[in-house]
Design a protein around this motif. Structure first.
Motif, PDB file in Angstrom:
ATOM      1  N   UNK A  62      20.625   3.897  29.123  1.00 59.08           N
ATOM      2  CA  UNK A  62      19.871   2.735  29.620  1.00 59.08           C
ATOM      3  C   UNK A  62      20.606   1.448  29.245  1.00 59.08           C
ATOM      4  N   UNK A 105       8.417  -6.579  50.886  1.00 60.30           N
ATOM      5  CA  UNK A 105       7.125  -7.264  50.754  1.00 60.30           C
ATOM      6  C   UNK A 105       7.040  -8.427  51.747  1.00 60.30           C
ATOM      7  N   UNK A 106       8.119  -9.228  51.830  1.00 60.11           N
ATOM      8  CA  UNK A 106       8.115 -10.385  52.739  1.00 60.11           C
ATOM      9  C   UNK A 106       8.050  -9.905  54.196  1.00 60.11           C
ATOM     10  N   UNK A 114      22.277  -2.438  40.159  1.00 62.35           N
ATOM     11  CA  UNK A 114      21.213  -1.597  40.723  1.00 62.35           C
ATOM     12  C   UNK A 114      19.868  -2.321  40.641  1.00 62.35           C
ATOM     13  N   UNK A 115      19.623  -2.982  39.496  1.00 62.91           N
ATOM     14  CA  UNK A 115      18.376  -3.744  39.325  1.00 62.91           C
ATOM     15  C   UNK A 115      18.258  -4.825  40.382  1.00 62.91           C
ATOM     16  N   UNK A 172      13.000  -4.663  47.367  1.00 68.75           N
ATOM     17  CA  UNK A 172      11.534  -4.706  47.302  1.00 68.75           C
ATOM     18  C   UNK A 172      10.989  -6.047  47.785  1.00 68.75           C
ATOM     19  N   UNK A 196       6.760  -7.099  55.349  1.00 63.13           N
ATOM     20  CA  UNK A 196       5.408  -6.602  55.623  1.00 63.13           C
ATOM     21  C   UNK A 196       4.441  -7.749  55.886  1.00 63.13           C
ATOM     22  N   UNK A 197       4.610  -8.824  55.102  1.00 56.72           N
ATOM     23  CA  UNK A 197       3.743  -9.995  55.260  1.00 56.72           C
ATOM     24  C   UNK A 197       3.883 -10.580  56.664  1.00 56.72           C
ATOM     25  N   UNK A 239      17.650  -3.302  43.801  1.00 51.54           N
ATOM     26  CA  UNK A 239      16.269  -2.810  43.929  1.00 51.54           C
ATOM     27  C   UNK A 239      15.287  -3.977  44.059  1.00 51.54           C
ATOM     28  N   UNK A 240      15.486  -5.018  43.230  1.00 56.45           N
ATOM     29  CA  UNK A 240      14.613  -6.193  43.299  1.00 56.45           C
ATOM     30  C   UNK A 240      14.703  -6.827  44.685  1.00 56.45           C
ATOM     31  N   UNK A 248      -9.868  -9.242  60.003  1.00 51.87           N
ATOM     32  CA  UNK A 248     -10.899  -8.208  60.147  1.00 51.87           C
ATOM     33  C   UNK A 248     -11.431  -7.810  58.773  1.00 51.87           C
ATOM     34  N   UNK A 249     -12.658  -7.323  58.738  1.00 50.64           N
ATOM     35  CA  UNK A 249     -13.314  -6.858  57.506  1.00 50.64           C
ATOM     36  C   UNK A 249     -13.400  -7.936  56.437  1.00 50.64           C
ATOM     37  N   UNK A 296      21.007  -5.043  29.816  1.00 44.56           N
ATOM     38  CA  UNK A 296      21.078  -6.233  30.669  1.00 44.56           C
ATOM     39  C   UNK A 296      20.837  -5.819  32.115  1.00 44.56           C
ATOM     40  N   UNK A 297      20.427  -6.797  32.932  1.00 46.12           N
ATOM     41  CA  UNK A 297      20.193  -6.499  34.342  1.00 46.12           C
ATOM     42  C   UNK A 297      21.479  -5.985  34.997  1.00 46.12           C
ATOM     43  N   UNK A 298      21.355  -4.899  35.735  1.00 48.09           N
ATOM     44  CA  UNK A 298      22.524  -4.308  36.381  1.00 48.09           C
ATOM     45  C   UNK A 298      22.512  -4.623  37.879  1.00 48.09           C
TER      46      UNK A 298
END
Lengths: 170, 126
Positions: B1, B20-21, B8-9, B16, B23-24, B12-13, B95-96, B4-6
């Motif tokens: 492990x 999220x953006x 890959x991090x 994601x 989908x919005x 992935x960030x 809706x809802x 420090x931020x890699x």
């Protein structure tokens, strides 16, 4: 066993304490949690095996809900589902990518799996489908908190763990 | 492990955040809202098409509530209640997402496309 019983007890206790403590931190939205109780659990990934981590997570969930008075309610079932999905997804993820990731990735995957588990459980146990309405919001905020928790884990790991585990700062 | 931020991090960030953006915006521009607005009082239930421009007069416990429907959205225009929380809720497009006037016992929400509204029926026997 990879970790001694004392270490497991320490991490389970610390995690449970933080789970109860975070209830006292005011958050504008009542159902949100910062998830600081997951910091010891995330750090435990480098120390413990699956069974030991599962014990820590179950202990934390049961203890915190016993303290809150919600042990025999659907809230406990929702939290338990989130925690179980968290451990069942994050542990394999850690095993596969552990040489390439820091705790930030672990925090992000943990937050998503945790929230997804809670949303699925809400859909099963609650008659109203309101979880779908707030699901997107919960996951978005969860990612921010997951990143923050991962960043904190990185600092704690760098300052305290690497020296203890490897005898040097990595 | 790593401590420090890699790379890959960061990857992935970034992935994601993009998910999220995306989908919005997908939900914002292509999300299907409902086609029916359901209004309930203590005595009656009404269903109106949301794709029209009318003002519905609904009789509640205190008096008349006016609900304005305007092509995909609705709002409580006037209400005899004291605090006017329902009127202050403004336009609703999602809706809802119910708006409820408790003193006058009137509630309204847009039913999501494909949803079966069980509340339209007093009971179902099989």
């Amino acid at each position: 066993m990879n970790g001694s019983n004392n270490k497991i007890a320490l991490f389970a206790g610390l995690s449970s304490f933080l789970a109860v403590f975070e209830n006292f931190i005011p958050i504008p939205v009542p159902f949100l949690r910062i998830g600081i109780s997951n910091i010891p659990v995330s750090l435990g990934f480098v120390l413990f095996n699956f069974k030991e981590l599962l014990f820590i997570v179950l202990f934390k969930t049961i203890f915190s809900h016993l303290f809150r008075g919600t042990l025999f309610s659907y809230v406990f079932l929702i939290a338990l589902s989130g925690n179980l999905l968290f451990i069942f997804i994050t542990f394999p993820f850690y095993q596969i990518f552990k040489k390439r990731i820091s705790f930030i990735s672990l925090g992000l995957i943990g937050a998503i799996s945790h929230n997804l588990g809670q949303i699925f459980a809400s859909l099963i146990f609650l008659p109203a489908k309101s979880a779908l309405l707030i699901g997107y919001f919960i996951i978005s905020i969860g990612l921010i908190f997951g990143f923050a928790n991962g960043y904190i884990c990185n600092i704690v790991y760098r300052k305290f763990f690497t020296r203890a585990l490897y005898g040097q700062v990595v | 492990m790593k401590s420090n931020a890699t790379l890959f991090d960061l990857f992935l960030t970034g992935a994601l955040v993009i998910c999220v953006v995306s989908l919005f915006f997908l939900k914002l521009f292509f999300g299907k809202n409902g086609s029916t607005i359901l209004i309930q009082t203590s005595k009656d239930k009404f269903a109106y098409s949301i794709d029209q421009k009318i003002v519905a007069d609904i009789s509640g416990d205190l008096g008349l509530t006016k609900i304005e429907i305007d092509n995909g959205k609705f709002r409580f225009l006037e209400s005899p209640c004291k605090n006017k929380n329902c009127v202050n809720s403004g336009w609703v497009r999602s809706a809802n997402f119910p708006v409820v006037c408790l003193p006058n016992r009137v509630s309204a929400y847009i039913m999501k496309e494909g949803d079966k509204d069980a509340s339209l029926y007093d009971g179902v026997t099989r």
